[in-house]
Design a protein around this motif. Sequence first.
Motif, PDB file in Angstrom:
ATOM      1  N   PRO A  25      24.600 -37.431 -46.352  1.00  0.00           N
ATOM      2  CA  PRO A  25      23.692 -38.528 -45.989  1.00  0.00           C
ATOM      3  C   PRO A  25      22.246 -38.051 -45.963  1.00  0.00           C
ATOM      4  O   PRO A  25      21.972 -36.874 -45.750  1.00  0.00           O
ATOM      5  CB  PRO A  25      24.169 -38.933 -44.590  1.00  0.00           C
ATOM      6  N   ARG A  26      21.330 -38.960 -46.191  1.00  0.00           N
ATOM      7  CA  ARG A  26      19.916 -38.614 -46.153  1.00  0.00           C
ATOM      8  C   ARG A  26      19.392 -38.649 -44.722  1.00  0.00           C
ATOM      9  O   ARG A  26      19.997 -39.255 -43.842  1.00  0.00           O
ATOM     10  CB  ARG A  26      19.119 -39.578 -47.037  1.00  0.00           C
ATOM     11  N   ILE A  27      18.275 -37.994 -44.512  1.00  0.00           N
ATOM     12  CA  ILE A  27      17.607 -37.985 -43.217  1.00  0.00           C
ATOM     13  C   ILE A  27      16.443 -38.967 -43.275  1.00  0.00           C
ATOM     14  O   ILE A  27      15.617 -38.905 -44.191  1.00  0.00           O
ATOM     15  CB  ILE A  27      17.103 -36.579 -42.861  1.00  0.00           C
ATOM     16  N   ARG A  65      16.320 -30.001 -37.586  1.00  0.00           N
ATOM     17  CA  ARG A  65      14.924 -29.977 -37.125  1.00  0.00           C
ATOM     18  C   ARG A  65      14.144 -28.889 -37.856  1.00  0.00           C
ATOM     19  O   ARG A  65      12.978 -29.091 -38.234  1.00  0.00           O
ATOM     20  CB  ARG A  65      14.873 -29.758 -35.608  1.00  0.00           C
ATOM     21  N   GLN A  66      14.754 -27.746 -38.058  1.00  0.00           N
ATOM     22  CA  GLN A  66      14.078 -26.662 -38.749  1.00  0.00           C
ATOM     23  C   GLN A  66      13.833 -27.003 -40.216  1.00  0.00           C
ATOM     24  O   GLN A  66      12.769 -26.691 -40.771  1.00  0.00           O
ATOM     25  CB  GLN A  66      14.910 -25.380 -38.621  1.00  0.00           C
ATOM     26  N   LEU A  67      14.798 -27.657 -40.847  1.00  0.00           N
ATOM     27  CA  LEU A  67      14.614 -28.061 -42.244  1.00  0.00           C
ATOM     28  C   LEU A  67      13.522 -29.127 -42.362  1.00  0.00           C
ATOM     29  O   LEU A  67      12.759 -29.132 -43.340  1.00  0.00           O
ATOM     30  CB  LEU A  67      15.939 -28.579 -42.824  1.00  0.00           C
ATOM     31  N   VAL A  68      13.472 -30.030 -41.392  1.00  0.00           N
ATOM     32  CA  VAL A  68      12.428 -31.061 -41.407  1.00  0.00           C
ATOM     33  C   VAL A  68      11.048 -30.397 -41.358  1.00  0.00           C
ATOM     34  O   VAL A  68      10.136 -30.761 -42.119  1.00  0.00           O
ATOM     35  CB  VAL A  68      12.611 -32.043 -40.230  1.00  0.00           C
ATOM     36  N   ARG A  69      10.877 -29.410 -40.483  1.00  0.00           N
ATOM     37  CA  ARG A  69       9.585 -28.734 -40.375  1.00  0.00           C
ATOM     38  C   ARG A  69       9.257 -27.962 -41.654  1.00  0.00           C
ATOM     39  O   ARG A  69       8.090 -27.880 -42.059  1.00  0.00           O
ATOM     40  CB  ARG A  69       9.585 -27.790 -39.171  1.00  0.00           C
ATOM     41  N   ASN A  81      11.455 -34.092 -50.297  1.00  0.00           N
ATOM     42  CA  ASN A  81      11.589 -32.643 -50.224  1.00  0.00           C
ATOM     43  C   ASN A  81      12.764 -32.257 -49.325  1.00  0.00           C
ATOM     44  O   ASN A  81      13.544 -31.350 -49.642  1.00  0.00           O
ATOM     45  CB  ASN A  81      10.302 -32.039 -49.684  1.00  0.00           C
ATOM     46  N   LEU A  82      12.912 -32.954 -48.209  1.00  0.00           N
ATOM     47  CA  LEU A  82      14.005 -32.678 -47.284  1.00  0.00           C
ATOM     48  C   LEU A  82      15.353 -32.982 -47.921  1.00  0.00           C
ATOM     49  O   LEU A  82      16.316 -32.232 -47.744  1.00  0.00           O
ATOM     50  CB  LEU A  82      13.823 -33.504 -46.008  1.00  0.00           C
ATOM     51  N   ALA A  83      15.436 -34.085 -48.670  1.00  0.00           N
ATOM     52  CA  ALA A  83      16.685 -34.429 -49.343  1.00  0.00           C
ATOM     53  C   ALA A  83      17.077 -33.352 -50.359  1.00  0.00           C
ATOM     54  O   ALA A  83      18.256 -33.015 -50.504  1.00  0.00           O
ATOM     55  CB  ALA A  83      16.550 -35.785 -50.038  1.00  0.00           C
TER      56      ALA A  83
END
Length: 220
Positions: A25-27, A65-69, A81-83
Amino acid sequence: MNTAPDLTMPTAIAATDQAKTPAAPRIKLLSHGFCIDHPDPELGEQLMANTLGITDREAMHGILRQLVRASVSGGSPDEVNLAFMISMVKSIRPRDCVEAMLVAQMVSVHVMAMRCAHHLANADDLVQHDSAARALGRLARTFPAQIEALNRYRSHGEPAITVQNVSVADGGKAIVGNVTQHASVIVSEKNPASAARNAPKAAGSRRRRDSAEAKRDAQA
């Protein structure tokens, strides 16, 4: 007429050699954080946990959270980019929390390396060029080291042993590892022609030595 793909829709690439699994799933980024974008929140969390290789809910949200940052572009987190980063994590298939942390570092290092490559390509002066080049070099060296660490962890730290060009004489024993005593092992030379030339010389020397011993015995 060609149309640009809709980057807001998740995509899946079919692989013929892998079992079909549900797409991660996407964020969805929010003003106060993020959430897993899935019509069924419980199933969405389960799919994301499977993607990250984590069974603990708090650990899963910590990695996210770390990947989001790490996905920040232009001063704020970037959903596209996050996906991409989550997709790369899924393709590597971490199996536990240790692998999840290492794989998250790997995809983050890759993103930062590409960011440095972009800065290097658009450097306006020598100072910017040198700074981006040094950062890119360090990140480029870090990535293969992370791959090696992941492979070593997955193999439980056991180094691979490769044995080449070994032949054992009749009645002899071949030993792989640290050897402290003589073993009857013949290792073939890299140059077979050289070994063939040396063989007749050794045989002739043995014949001459045997003949000399026979003469001494006869004289005695």
